[in-house]
Write an enzyme that holds these catalytic residues in place. Structure first.
Site, PDB file in Angstrom:
ATOM      1  N   ARG A  76       0.829  -1.210   0.000  1.00  0.00           N
ATOM      2  CA  ARG A  76       0.000   0.000   0.000  1.00  0.00           C
ATOM      3  C   ARG A  76       0.863   1.260   0.000  1.00  0.00           C
ATOM      4  O   ARG A  76       0.578   2.219  -0.665  1.00  0.00           O
ATOM      5  CB  ARG A  76      -0.951   0.000   1.201  1.00  0.00           C
ATOM      6  CG  ARG A  76      -2.234  -0.757   0.928  1.00  0.00           C
ATOM      7  CD  ARG A  76      -3.043  -0.917   2.179  1.00  0.00           C
ATOM      8  NE  ARG A  76      -2.361  -1.787   3.140  1.00  0.00           N
ATOM      9  CZ  ARG A  76      -2.895  -2.197   4.288  1.00  0.00           C
ATOM     10  NH1 ARG A  76      -4.105  -1.811   4.616  1.00  0.00           N
ATOM     11  NH2 ARG A  76      -2.233  -2.994   5.089  1.00  0.00           N
ATOM     12  N   VAL A 128      -0.013 -17.232  -2.797  1.00  0.00           N
ATOM     13  CA  VAL A 128      -0.351 -17.844  -1.507  1.00  0.00           C
ATOM     14  C   VAL A 128      -1.249 -16.898  -0.709  1.00  0.00           C
ATOM     15  O   VAL A 128      -1.410 -17.067   0.502  1.00  0.00           O
ATOM     16  CB  VAL A 128       0.914 -18.196  -0.683  1.00  0.00           C
ATOM     17  CG1 VAL A 128       1.668 -19.347  -1.316  1.00  0.00           C
ATOM     18  CG2 VAL A 128       1.798 -16.982  -0.483  1.00  0.00           C
ATOM     19  N   ARG A 144      -4.900 -14.808  -1.736  1.00  0.00           N
ATOM     20  CA  ARG A 144      -6.280 -15.203  -1.980  1.00  0.00           C
ATOM     21  C   ARG A 144      -6.472 -15.334  -3.484  1.00  0.00           C
ATOM     22  O   ARG A 144      -5.840 -14.606  -4.263  1.00  0.00           O
ATOM     23  CB  ARG A 144      -7.249 -14.146  -1.441  1.00  0.00           C
ATOM     24  CG  ARG A 144      -7.426 -14.164   0.074  1.00  0.00           C
ATOM     25  CD  ARG A 144      -8.303 -15.331   0.521  1.00  0.00           C
ATOM     26  NE  ARG A 144      -8.488 -15.380   1.976  1.00  0.00           N
ATOM     27  CZ  ARG A 144      -7.687 -16.038   2.811  1.00  0.00           C
ATOM     28  NH1 ARG A 144      -6.633 -16.696   2.359  1.00  0.00           N
ATOM     29  NH2 ARG A 144      -7.943 -16.035   4.108  1.00  0.00           N
ATOM     30  N   GLU A 147     -12.878 -21.690  -4.725  1.00  0.00           N
ATOM     31  CA  GLU A 147     -12.454 -22.940  -4.071  1.00  0.00           C
ATOM     32  C   GLU A 147     -13.659 -23.732  -3.579  1.00  0.00           C
ATOM     33  O   GLU A 147     -14.619 -23.133  -3.111  1.00  0.00           O
ATOM     34  CB  GLU A 147     -11.528 -22.603  -2.892  1.00  0.00           C
ATOM     35  CG  GLU A 147     -10.259 -21.922  -3.342  1.00  0.00           C
ATOM     36  CD  GLU A 147      -9.350 -21.525  -2.186  1.00  0.00           C
ATOM     37  OE1 GLU A 147      -9.616 -21.914  -1.038  1.00  0.00           O
ATOM     38  OE2 GLU A 147      -8.372 -20.826  -2.455  1.00  0.00           O
ATOM     39  N   HIS A 188      -4.993 -25.152  -1.194  1.00  0.00           N
ATOM     40  CA  HIS A 188      -5.092 -24.161  -0.098  1.00  0.00           C
ATOM     41  C   HIS A 188      -4.615 -24.775   1.225  1.00  0.00           C
ATOM     42  O   HIS A 188      -5.391 -24.866   2.192  1.00  0.00           O
ATOM     43  CB  HIS A 188      -6.529 -23.640   0.050  1.00  0.00           C
ATOM     44  CG  HIS A 188      -6.571 -22.309   0.774  1.00  0.00           C
ATOM     45  ND1 HIS A 188      -7.504 -21.335   0.552  1.00  0.00           N
ATOM     46  CD2 HIS A 188      -5.740 -21.792   1.728  1.00  0.00           C
ATOM     47  CE1 HIS A 188      -7.288 -20.289   1.324  1.00  0.00           C
ATOM     48  NE2 HIS A 188      -6.216 -20.534   2.049  1.00  0.00           N
TER      49      HIS A 188
END
Lengths: 325, 325
Positions: free
Chosen positions: A185, A240, A242, A271, A289
């Protein structure tokens, strides 16, 4: 309920149906756990309303949605203790507005997530899973030499996200001789690696992108077609974080056309459903996941949750607080 | 042959039939390459005899056997430049007796071999290849959660061999928080990690063994049944050395009986043949002897070979000299 139990601090348990977390018993010896799902469906709302003004802490098990509706039922809430790294299931703007503190599992999970990220990257570059398939198809004796891989050392790795997980990934990749830069950010003054405010620019200057930032409205599909095209035909993406951080449909198209070099994915947009086109590709490594799926991770999570709940009720500093700014 | 070419230093090329190394042309501009396989079969021996007294350097391409018979034909030989890390195909005792220097590819290959070793270890512990198979069998949506893996950090890793490759493996594993100890021919004063003279004791005190020592008469089957049993049911073995460092038949039996935890193998006793029983096991990751199979490795090897041949004929120090003591 005995008197001692009544005097224990009250913690609201917010969990998926049919999911009992393994350290519930340990927590119950130290806290007065209030789990609406233990009661019949018809009494849950009234029970919650009756206790709501006493509930200062909520334990969120798995990514169970914490909506503004739920938050509005809990006027005394001060703390949400999460059990995941990503907290996109929690209404963070409302928490910020209300001054509710949110903690995540970052501290407990970051090492194992970083290990898997590096494992997936070595796998894609050095074709380990594909080589294992080559063996199991008895192809070695039949067809001879296996395809060349690509060296990890010297690769320019662009990190998307430089929180706890990102820092652990970088610590590992430096030992392999990778060249690091990052996007987050904002530029972090304590981090000396080159910072790119623009993800497209990061991709232009990277051989590999490692995606481990939080999923927010701003980061949804942050890896879009343009970014992937900028990364190029030899470029590798590891995710790794989302699934929805990547535009999955575009990624599949680019992979099928050979316009990105390879991907290693622990997470997916829908998923447990995964685009079937990926199953035919040798430059793709798929992981279900499981970046935090080790017993050591679960032990560390248990420690973290107990620590944070005890610290909160003793007015002591918490670990792994999510930055809501 | 022009006069300039004649004045170039003579180098005997010793290679497998039908194998032409890609940088032959570059070498030929700097050395007078004598490759008996370029001549008809009938004239090779006499050609070799005619030139033998002038041959001071031999380039051994791939693990082509350098027998005592071949060495006895070359009375002026001073240097064998190898193109592999393992040099068990060269009669080293005879080289030592004769004072022939042997160089290997260690410096050029060690980083890529170490990368693969770490990749295989993460893969076995975190079940990456097996997870990828789980995906490709469309099992995730059908059967739900995938098996737990095991955390790399905190694992006690016993190194068999602490040469260039071993050192690179250790550099990487330290970044993951592993605890290192080692076995080698003798204790190395410059290395602070605990040393075990006995491999069995090393196994007793390790969760993982990483095998990257040279194959010699002494190290043949150094990982035998007793060592594997000492490592135990959760123990993991990674082999990036040579297949015959492990008693492969015993290893297969122990794996089938669940008496060792898992293996990641880049090398096998009878390559390219691999025991078929391994193909059914999810705690086994198989790699087709490709630890050095990257373009970057081959480039580095070319540089190393050119450097060593030039240095030899200029009486300068060589890189990657094999210790024959």
């Amino acid at each position: 309920m005995d008197e001692e139990a009544v005097n224990r601090p009250l913690v609201l348990v917010h969990r998926p149906p049919n999911f009992h977390f393994p350290f519930r018993h340990r927590l119950a010896t130290q806290f007065n756990l209030f789990d609406p799902l233990d009661s019949p469906d018809s009494t849950r709302s009234s029970l919650l309303c009756r206790h709501a003004h006493n509930i200062r802490a909520l334990l969120c098990v798995d990514p169970t949605p914490v909506s503004s509706d739920l938050l509005s039922l809990l006027p005394a809430l001060e703390l949400i203790v999460g059990s995941t790294v990503g907290v996109d299931h929690i209404n963070l703007p409302e928490c910020r507005r209300r001054g509710v503190t949110v903690t995540n599992a970052g501290v407990a999970f970051s090492e194992d997530v970083a290990d898997l990220a590096v494992g997936l990257l070595i796998d894609v570059l050095r074709k380990i899973s594909a080589g294992d398939r080559f063996h199991r198809a008895s192809s070695w004796a039949k067809t001879g030499d296996y395809a060349l891989g690509s060296k990890l050392g010297g690769k320019r790795v662009g990190m998307l996200g430089m929180g706890k997980i990102g820092s652990e990934v970088v610590k590992r990749l430096q030992a392999f001789g990778c060249i690091i830069s990052y996007n987050s950010r904002r530029k972090k003054s304590a981090i000396a690696f080159p910072y790119y405010a623009d993800v497209y620019e990061l991709a232009v200057n990277s051989d590999v992108l490692v995606v481990c930032c939080a999923l927010t409205e701003e980061t949804h599909h942050i890896i879009n077609k343009d970014v992937m095209t900028a990364l190029g035909k030899e470029g590798v993406i590891i995710n790794v974080g989302r699934g929805a951080l990547i535009d999955e449909k575009e990624m599949v198209k680019l992979l099928l056309r050979g316009e990105i070099g390879g991907v290693g994915l622990d997470v997916f947009e829908d998923e447990p459903h995964v685009p079937k086109e990926l199953f035919q590709l040798d430059n793709v490594v798929l992981s279900p996941h499981c970046a935090v799926a080790t017993p050591e991770c679960f032990d560390a999570l248990e420690e973290l949750i107990v620590f944070n709940l005890k610290a909160f009720f003793a007015n002591k500093p918490l670990w792994s607080v999510v930055n809501l700014e």
